[in-house]
Design a protein around this motif. Structure first.
Motif, PDB file in Angstrom:
ATOM      1  N   ASP A 193      -4.775  43.692 -16.659  1.00  0.00           N
ATOM      2  CA  ASP A 193      -6.066  43.791 -17.354  1.00  0.00           C
ATOM      3  C   ASP A 193      -7.063  42.773 -16.807  1.00  0.00           C
ATOM      4  O   ASP A 193      -8.256  43.070 -16.660  1.00  0.00           O
ATOM      5  N   ASN A 194      -6.570  41.577 -16.496  1.00  0.00           N
ATOM      6  CA  ASN A 194      -7.463  40.551 -15.952  1.00  0.00           C
ATOM      7  C   ASN A 194      -7.964  40.941 -14.568  1.00  0.00           C
ATOM      8  O   ASN A 194      -9.139  40.722 -14.240  1.00  0.00           O
ATOM      9  N   VAL A 195      -7.104  41.542 -13.755  1.00  0.00           N
ATOM     10  CA  VAL A 195      -7.533  42.027 -12.436  1.00  0.00           C
ATOM     11  C   VAL A 195      -8.602  43.108 -12.608  1.00  0.00           C
ATOM     12  O   VAL A 195      -9.605  43.141 -11.887  1.00  0.00           O
ATOM     13  N   SER A 196      -8.393  43.997 -13.568  1.00  0.00           N
ATOM     14  CA  SER A 196      -9.362  45.072 -13.821  1.00  0.00           C
ATOM     15  C   SER A 196     -10.731  44.510 -14.181  1.00  0.00           C
ATOM     16  O   SER A 196     -11.755  44.905 -13.619  1.00  0.00           O
ATOM     17  N   GLN A 197     -10.753  43.573 -15.114  1.00  0.00           N
ATOM     18  CA  GLN A 197     -12.020  42.971 -15.527  1.00  0.00           C
ATOM     19  C   GLN A 197     -12.669  42.197 -14.388  1.00  0.00           C
ATOM     20  O   GLN A 197     -13.891  42.259 -14.200  1.00  0.00           O
ATOM     21  N   SER A 198     -11.859  41.477 -13.629  1.00  0.00           N
ATOM     22  CA  SER A 198     -12.407  40.690 -12.528  1.00  0.00           C
ATOM     23  C   SER A 198     -13.026  41.583 -11.462  1.00  0.00           C
ATOM     24  O   SER A 198     -14.129  41.316 -10.977  1.00  0.00           O
ATOM     25  N   GLY A 371      -8.987  36.202 -11.371  1.00  0.00           N
ATOM     26  CA  GLY A 371      -8.503  37.532 -10.998  1.00  0.00           C
ATOM     27  C   GLY A 371      -7.512  37.487  -9.857  1.00  0.00           C
ATOM     28  O   GLY A 371      -6.495  38.193  -9.867  1.00  0.00           O
ATOM     29  N   VAL A 372      -7.782  36.655  -8.858  1.00  0.00           N
ATOM     30  CA  VAL A 372      -6.875  36.552  -7.709  1.00  0.00           C
ATOM     31  C   VAL A 372      -5.550  35.921  -8.133  1.00  0.00           C
ATOM     32  O   VAL A 372      -4.476  36.318  -7.659  1.00  0.00           O
ATOM     33  N   ALA A 373      -5.618  34.938  -9.035  1.00  0.00           N
ATOM     34  CA  ALA A 373      -4.376  34.335  -9.532  1.00  0.00           C
ATOM     35  C   ALA A 373      -3.514  35.386 -10.228  1.00  0.00           C
ATOM     36  O   ALA A 373      -2.290  35.437 -10.042  1.00  0.00           O
ATOM     37  N   SER A 374      -4.153  36.248 -11.032  1.00  0.00           N
ATOM     38  CA  SER A 374      -3.402  37.324 -11.687  1.00  0.00           C
ATOM     39  C   SER A 374      -2.880  38.327 -10.658  1.00  0.00           C
ATOM     40  O   SER A 374      -1.758  38.837 -10.780  1.00  0.00           O
ATOM     41  N   ALA A 375      -3.708  38.628  -9.652  1.00  0.00           N
ATOM     42  CA  ALA A 375      -3.279  39.576  -8.619  1.00  0.00           C
ATOM     43  C   ALA A 375      -2.050  39.053  -7.883  1.00  0.00           C
ATOM     44  O   ALA A 375      -1.120  39.817  -7.571  1.00  0.00           O
TER      45      ALA A 375
END
Length: 657
Positions: A193-198, A371-375
């Motif tokens: 979800d965080n990647v999506s928002q980012s 976002g990159v950290a989540s990715a």
């Protein structure tokens, strides 16, 4: 399912055990490139997004220039009304010089002015109409870009989510045994979800900001190269500030999402074991652990946001200094007649717009870092090694002459979860079709591990396991497991009706077959008194039925599957003695012409077994029937006495030598 780590040397995992695995943070650029490659699959829509953004930026960049022309029209009208009517522009300039108004004369000479004529409101209105059309066109293009980008990003995230889901089904059981459930759930939910928002926020703003910087820079160079040079001074300073802050904020973003996973694992563990925590009075300990992990998440989060939050005010400060310099130099050039008031007005507006996208790019770095950290955490899952693939030319067991099937042989197998901790060493046993093989022994002897090796949840280190003469490694896992039915100590049900849960063993089964499996396994006995019968809906935790009733449903599921090999891992541990006896009688019919493995601690379950294997430390120390093993007065005898006779002394409990 009982964890395979239950044996000696097994990995520790599950909701009540284990910690967060170590993070291997990759560098920023490779992760960004990998995300962009995911988006590249939608090149057409991305191309339309880029074209729409470029069109919107061009229209937006032209607007201040045209508005500056409207300002020049108004200013020229105001100045023209102050000059004597009937004179030409040159005559009016000469007269001003003769009267000692040289600066004003320079200003008039640089303007398109007609002495004696006021403001041409018609021309001003036409200019403002053009600006309005440009703004409307830019808004439409921005809307189109947003819609297409939303579709593109959400489609990409949908595929990423599907890819993660597919990957999870390809991962070996070892991964799940060593990864806390809450940590894994956090990665496949929160991080995606965080990647999506980012992606949604950064791509649109970053694309628009970069194009805007280029377009505005071109317009500023057209108006005044000198002022453009002043404006460009802030660019390297902004880049330097952003880079320095980004390097310091990334570790905190990684720590933030790592702490999020740890906290989720803690919450999931506490909720799963809520009753156990209450029984042993460990609320304070659980709350303390939660507070510690919550505090770690708080510390990493506020540090990440605080450090990354420095970028925007720093760039705004540089932009304000730039604005002051442009205003002073621009005012001097208007006074000297080198620029018109409208051009300076347009340039000031451009300078603000030039700083704004730089500020947006800087402010987006915290979002991009997050976002990159989540990715990276998602890519950690995708980069895990898959379980060993099925053979390209699999072999399926074929029983000659239609005879009984299910002959299982363990041929000198050895296995260990960890290289430095041996578990099963040179184990050999054979189970004939229609025979019941019971495996007993103390906790940690390796009983469940034997079953996990038979099902190929793990592969043996040496030796071979064969089914009807075929090495299980030569078969596909689907073929092997389709021949096997399992009833585990930890019964698992999913949200749905009781009928659906039984039919899980064979989705193609008829209603009559489902009801017959329910009757044989004594599910029908308690279902008949439920208001909705087999249509009774139960949740994922089996709410609405007791632990024993849940176990009966899982047994009915195994009945329905009609497997060749039946595995019962403490399958009757949750039912009462009377029901256990009934199930044992039902199992005798089910075991006809089938091989069954029964793992049990309650030795009453295995009295009728054809062969009883007694395991200690991964080895078979005794083998025989119930009466034979009692007569031998060895390990089985001691286990039997410990359950049915009474306490025995330490000497009798000493390991078999």
């Amino acid at each position: 399912m009982t964890r395979p780590g239950a044996g000696v040397g097994g990995p520790r995992g599950g909701p009540m055990m284990g910690g967060v695995p170590g993070e291997k943070a990759r560098s920023f650029k490779p992760s960004v490139k990998r995300l962009l490659r995911l988006l590249a699959a939608r090149r057409l829509s991305l191309s339309v997004v880029v074209v729409s953004a470029m069109g919107s930026v061009v229209l937006t960049a032209l607007s201040p220039r045209i508005l500056g022309h409207a300002t020049d029209l108004i200013f020229s009208g105001v100045i023209g009304a102050q000059l004597p009517d009937g004179l030409t522009k040159a005559q009016a300039v000469n007269r001003l010089r003769e009267n000692g108004n040289g600066t004003f004369a320079d200003l008039v000479s640089s303007m398109d002015v007609v002495p004696g004529r006021g403001v041409d409101f018609g021309a001003v209105g036409q200019t403002l109409t053009v600006v309005l059309i440009l703004y409307l066109g830019a808004a439409v293009l921005i809307w189109l870009m947003s819609q297409l980008l939303n579709i593109t990003v959400q489609g990409t995230v949908r595929e990423l989510r599907s890819e993660v889901e597919d990957k999870i089904h390809r991962l070996p059981l070892r991964y799940f045994d060593t990864t806390p459930r809450g940590e894994l759930l956090s990665r496949v939910t929160n991080d995606i979800d965080n990647v999506s928002q980012s992606l949604q926020q950064t791509i649109s703003q970053l694309l628009n900001s970069l194009l805007m910087v280029v377009a505005i820079l071109v317009m500023m160079l057209v108006i005044s190269p000198l002022l453009a040079l002043i404006a460009l001074v802030t660019v390297p300073l902004a880049i330097l500030a952003t880079t320095m802050v980004a390097k310091r904020s990334k570790p905190h973003f990684m720590a933030q999402w790592k702490s999020t996973g740890a906290l989720n694992a803690q919450v999931e563990e506490a909720f799963t074991g809520h009753e156990l925590i209450k029984v042993f009075g460990r609320q304070e300990e659980v709350e303390e652990r939660f507070d510690n992990r919550n505090e770690a998440l708080y510390q990493s989060s506020w540090r990440a946001q605080f450090i990354s939050g420095i970028i925007m005010p720093a760039i705004m400060f540089l932009g304000n200094l730039n604005y002051v310099a442009i205003a002073v130099v621009g005012g001097l050039r208007v006074a000297s007649g080198q620029l018109s008031l409208g051009e300076v007005q347009a340039f000031v507006q451009y300078s603000r717009q030039f700083t704004q996208p730089l500020t947006q790019i800087g402010s987006m770095f915290n979002l991009m870092q997050s976002g990159v950290a989540s990715a990276e955490r998602i890519f950690d899952i995708l980069d895990e090694d898959d379980e060993t693939p099925d053979p390209k030319t699999p072999v399926s067991p074929e029983v000659v002459g239609g005879g009984p099937s299910g002959a299982v042989v363990f041929d000198d197998i050895s296995f260990r979860y960890r290289d430095d901790q041996p578990l099963i060493d040179q184990l050999t046993l054979a189970a004939e079709p229609g025979h019941m093989v019971a495996i007993v022994g103390p906790t940690g002897a390796g009983k469940t591990t034997v079953v996990n090796l038979l099902m190929r949840f793990y592969d043996v280190d040496s030796g071979a396991i064969t089914v009807d003469g075929v090495d299980t490694r030569s078969m596909t896992r689907a073929d092997l497991r389709s021949r096997t039915g399992m009833v585990l100590q930890d019964s698992w049900l999913f949200g749905g009706t009781i009928r659906d849960n039984i039919a899980y063993g064979d989705p193609s089964a008829s209603e009559e077959a489902i009801l017959e499996a329910a009757r044989v396994s004594h599910v029908d006995h308690f279902v008949s008194i439920l208001p909705d019968g087999y249509d009774t809906v139960i949740d994922e935790e089996g709410g609405g039925v007791s632990a024993g009733e849940k176990q009966l449903i899982t047994i009915a599921r195994a009945f329905l599957a009609q497997p060749t090999v039946l595995i019962l891992d403490e399958a009757t541990s949750s039912v009462d003695t009377r029901t256990e006896l009934l199930i044992q009688k039902a199992m005798q019919a089910l075991r006809a012409d089938r091989t069954s493995f029964v793992i049990a601690h309650r030795l009453s379950t295995v009295r009728d077994a054809d062969t009883i294997l007694v395991m200690e430390s991964g080895k078979i120390v005794e083998q025989g029937s119930h009466d034979e093993l009692l007569t031998a007065r060895g390990a089985y005898y001691r286990l039997y006495n410990s359950q049915f006779v009474g306490p025995i002394d330490d000497e009798e409990m000493s390991p078999v030598r």
